[in-house]
Motif scaffolding. Sequence first.
Motif, PDB file in Angstrom:
ATOM      1  N   GLY A 142       0.670  -1.203   0.064  1.00  0.00           N
ATOM      2  CA  GLY A 142      -0.144   0.047  -0.150  1.00  0.00           C
ATOM      3  C   GLY A 142       0.831   1.301  -0.040  1.00  0.00           C
ATOM      4  O   GLY A 142       0.167   2.376  -0.010  1.00  0.00           O
ATOM      5  N   ALA A 143       2.045   1.237  -0.177  1.00  0.00           N
ATOM      6  CA  ALA A 143       2.912   2.401  -0.251  1.00  0.00           C
ATOM      7  C   ALA A 143       2.466   3.341  -1.533  1.00  0.00           C
ATOM      8  O   ALA A 143       2.176   2.749  -2.419  1.00  0.00           O
ATOM      9  N   ARG A 144       2.993   4.435  -1.626  1.00  0.00           N
ATOM     10  CA  ARG A 144       2.527   5.182  -2.685  1.00  0.00           C
ATOM     11  C   ARG A 144       3.205   4.746  -4.056  1.00  0.00           C
ATOM     12  O   ARG A 144       4.543   4.536  -3.941  1.00  0.00           O
ATOM     13  N   VAL A 156      -6.290   1.219  -2.824  1.00  0.00           N
ATOM     14  CA  VAL A 156      -4.973   1.295  -1.874  1.00  0.00           C
ATOM     15  C   VAL A 156      -5.093   1.457  -0.411  1.00  0.00           C
ATOM     16  O   VAL A 156      -4.382   0.849   0.245  1.00  0.00           O
ATOM     17  N   ARG A 206      -3.433  -0.679   2.050  1.00  0.00           N
ATOM     18  CA  ARG A 206      -2.572  -0.293   3.334  1.00  0.00           C
ATOM     19  C   ARG A 206      -3.111  -0.832   4.640  1.00  0.00           C
ATOM     20  O   ARG A 206      -2.303  -1.199   5.643  1.00  0.00           O
ATOM     21  N   GLU A 207      -4.367  -0.862   4.767  1.00  0.00           N
ATOM     22  CA  GLU A 207      -4.987  -1.358   6.027  1.00  0.00           C
ATOM     23  C   GLU A 207      -4.441  -2.852   6.276  1.00  0.00           C
ATOM     24  O   GLU A 207      -4.209  -3.398   7.404  1.00  0.00           O
ATOM     25  N   ARG A 256       4.742   3.240  11.596  1.00  0.00           N
ATOM     26  CA  ARG A 256       3.665   2.304  11.966  1.00  0.00           C
ATOM     27  C   ARG A 256       3.970   1.455  13.171  1.00  0.00           C
ATOM     28  O   ARG A 256       5.127   1.420  13.760  1.00  0.00           O
TER      29      ARG A 256
END
Length: 552
Positions: A47-49, A116, A120-121, A136
Amino acid sequence: MLTGLSIRDVVLIESLDLEFGPGLGVLTGETGAGKSILLDSLGLALGARADSGLVRSGQAQAVVSVSFDLPADHMALALLRENGLDGEPGEPLVIRRIVKADGGSRALINDQSASVALLRELGAMLVEIHGQHDDRGLLNARGHRALLDTFGGIDTRETERLFRVWGEANAALARAREELEAATRDREYLEHAAAELGKLAPQQGEEEELAELRANMQKGARLAEDIAAVGQYLDGSEGGLSLLRQAARRLERIGDQHDKLGEALSALDRALIEASDAEDRLAEAADALAYDPARLEEAEARLFEIRAVARKHRVEPDALPALAQELGAKLAALEAGTRSLAILERSVSDGRAAYEDASQRLSALRAAAAKRLDSAVARELAPLKLDAAQFRTIVEALPEGQWGPRGRDRVEFEVSTNPGAPFAPLTKIASGGELSRFILALKVALAEQGGAGTMIFDEIDRGVGGAVASAIGERLHRLSSTAQLLVVTHSPQVAARGSRHFFIEKSHGLVTRTSVHLLDEGRRREEIARMLSGAEVTDEARAQAVRLLEAA
């Protein structure tokens, strides 16, 4: 557990497929070989950019896939179901991220499109990446209270129940106050309307009965003359019934003289029965349609009054009895409102007191657990060359507006890196190496609690060697007994502790490429010797590598 990583056309990696297992996996290689590309690729899948600069030169897109084996009760599977995605226990969970060279990206979970944000979650539940830029896992203060509770074996269920009871009492009190205020504002209307309906005393179905009575009387007024005329035709000495009876008596005397006379007599008997029935029905109709001007006037007045009151209150006439009961109940509630409020206020006060008592006990348990955690972390700091640092767990009261089902405490982990230096949150530590070692100390103290099943440490041994590196390796090995660990390392002492060893290298030709190899025992020994001696691997370095591997 992370089981596989597949990379296609990401920066210097053309094609790469890696398989991972449980325990401690180490990744080594020369500086600049491409270890960061591996971590960037993994972060992309989680989920990173997305950055189109990750796409290898000359290619249309980059693709990264990761696969996980999860237990049936893993919260990631529940998250998938909540979002309408397939995720069956026992089946691999596969996440794929596609980044296009001209911009844009796609995310797929088990070959189903996903956002996304969901990626990420989900990633936060699956993998913790600990490094100097990680924000995180243990660095997120919002999770520190839960970590402390788990460490201390603190059960918050009773506090959660009491908070819910207190909240329900508050809600009931608020509703009662709102209803009482509204009723008080409408007291004059309620009293007038209740009195009006009480005087009228409408009955269920009364409007329909009155309307039918009125209609019948109006019909009776119109039909009275015809009904009377028909009655005269049937009744009296010269009426039809009298003449039929006379004919029947006469025929009865001679009916046995011929069959046809008997049949005629039977027909007359039937006619008499039907005519008598008609006479009875006529009398009933006359009664039902009897026209009484006084009674009609009374029924009309009652009917019009009921309809007028119904229109006034915007209800159907049949709803007036229920409305009368409702208004009466509201007036009764208004009268009893003060007493009810007092009872509800007492419930709220009792609920608050019970919650405060339970949350106070929670605070005491947390304070005791915080001391034990501080001591456990402190024991880990000196071997990790953090002997000048201090760790503390802050447990402080929250303002009432932030109280919740798990108590009224704010919990945050803080550190002071040097004697006399102020304490600050973990995220304020400047050194990436220090940060990683603090996280390792915390992780060891907390054991497997509060984290994802896979943890990645990026150069946790940066700037240390010798005994400190050995201590880091020993703690990583200990931690890997309860979770899967992947460690990017330059330390031979750490590398020797690994159950799997991946070597990352960069090859130069017409096109520069990065590749990753799983080392067998011989190549692993040679790589650790290289890490010990540098560019030229000596026999002494090889011997030392053997000793490190045997000691691990």
